[in-house]
Design an enzyme around this catalytic site. Structure first.
Site, PDB file in Angstrom:
ATOM      1  N   ASP A 117       0.855  -1.183   0.000  1.00  0.00           N
ATOM      2  CA  ASP A 117       0.000   0.000   0.000  1.00  0.00           C
ATOM      3  C   ASP A 117       0.893   1.234   0.000  1.00  0.00           C
ATOM      4  OD1 ASP A 117      -1.735   2.062   0.613  1.00  0.00           O
ATOM      5  OD2 ASP A 117      -2.025   1.439   2.694  1.00  0.00           O
ATOM      6  N   ASP A 135       1.514   7.640 -10.241  1.00  0.00           N
ATOM      7  CA  ASP A 135       0.715   7.198 -11.388  1.00  0.00           C
ATOM      8  C   ASP A 135      -0.058   5.940 -10.981  1.00  0.00           C
ATOM      9  OD1 ASP A 135      -0.300   7.138 -13.986  1.00  0.00           O
ATOM     10  OD2 ASP A 135       1.373   5.937 -14.738  1.00  0.00           O
TER      11      ASP A 135
END
Length: 256
Positions: A117, A135
């Site tokens: 994460d 991104d």
């Protein structure tokens, strides 16, 4: 609180047509594209535009990427920025599992791809990178946690002095004005973008606002703004190609 790891809605799809291979989450939603004959060539305009971070940090030591996709930026940086370490944060194991199909180099002393994460990782690693590339899109778009004020504050703490954050955003996203405002507030106005170089992708550059004078990244931000005020923004359309040529040329000179 860490961003929850949600089950994938759509499995990533790989499509090959002739010399081209692309990654999609939904039909027509191209996440990444490559040439089989030139796997480290940057095909997509937004990826070429993101490489303009080398204007701000010409010789990065550590590049931290959020979102793997087909690894286009990873491959280009790994080949043409040989002095840089690269760490890629990717939430989805099924995307990482495609690395051989997209001809990504193996992990080594310079490269690590981590299933994690990104929100939690960045919060736990302050002062670790001089370039941060954001991104992290999935089939639903940009996860809200990757555009929050707290996340941007953690990103600022992750950057070393003189560092730069590069965010790939969509100009038509209803949340774009709010995300841009958060970046402006967090980076104390040291934010800019180049007009007309990536279509609907708005590539935003945010320089760490160093307290000990204006470093290179801040000077580039001021130059970009000056060009817009003076009506010289039309020169931007050639900027990614020019900058990629410079990076390749420098890498070639260094290996010679």
């Amino acid at each position: 609180m860490p961003y929850p790891k949600l089950p994938a809605v759509c499995a990533p799809q790989v499509h090959t047509c002739g010399d081209r291979r692309r990654l999609e989450f939904q039909p027509g939603m191209i996440q990444s594209e490559m040439l089989l004959s030139r796997p480290d060539h940057l095909l997509l305009r937004y990826a070429r535009a993101m490489m303009c971070f080398t204007l701000f940090v010409p010789r990065p030591q550590h590049i931290l990427m959020v979102g793997l996709g087909g690894g286009s930026l990873l491959k280009f940086c790994h080949r043409h920025l040989p002095e840089a370490r690269i760490t890629v944060l990717e939430l989805r194991a099924d995307v990482i599992a495609l690395r051989e199909q997209f001809m990504l180099p193996p992990d080594d002393a310079r490269l690590r791809i981590i299933e994690t994460d990104a929100v939690s990782y960045i919060r736990q690693h302050p002062g670790c990178a001089d370039v941060l590339l954001l991104d992290g899109y999935d089939e639903t778009g940009l996860p809200p946690a990757l555009g929050s004020a707290r996340f941007y504050a953690d990103c600022l703490r992750t950057l070393l002095p003189g560092g730069v954050l590069v965010a790939n955003l969509f100009s038509y996203d209803e949340h774009y004005p709010a995300m841009l405002a958060r970046l402006m507030l967090t980076f104390r106005g040291a934010v800019c973008h180049f007009d007309g170089i990536a279509g609907n992708n708005r590539i935003v550059f945010a320089a760490r606002p160093d307290t000990l004078g204006a470093g290179r990244a801040l000077r580039v931000v001021r130059l970009v703004r000056w060009r817009r005020v003076c009506g010289l923004g039309f020169l931007n359309r050639w900027l990614p190609a020019w900058q990629l040529w410079r990076v390749r040329r420098r890498a070639g000179a260094g290996s010679g």
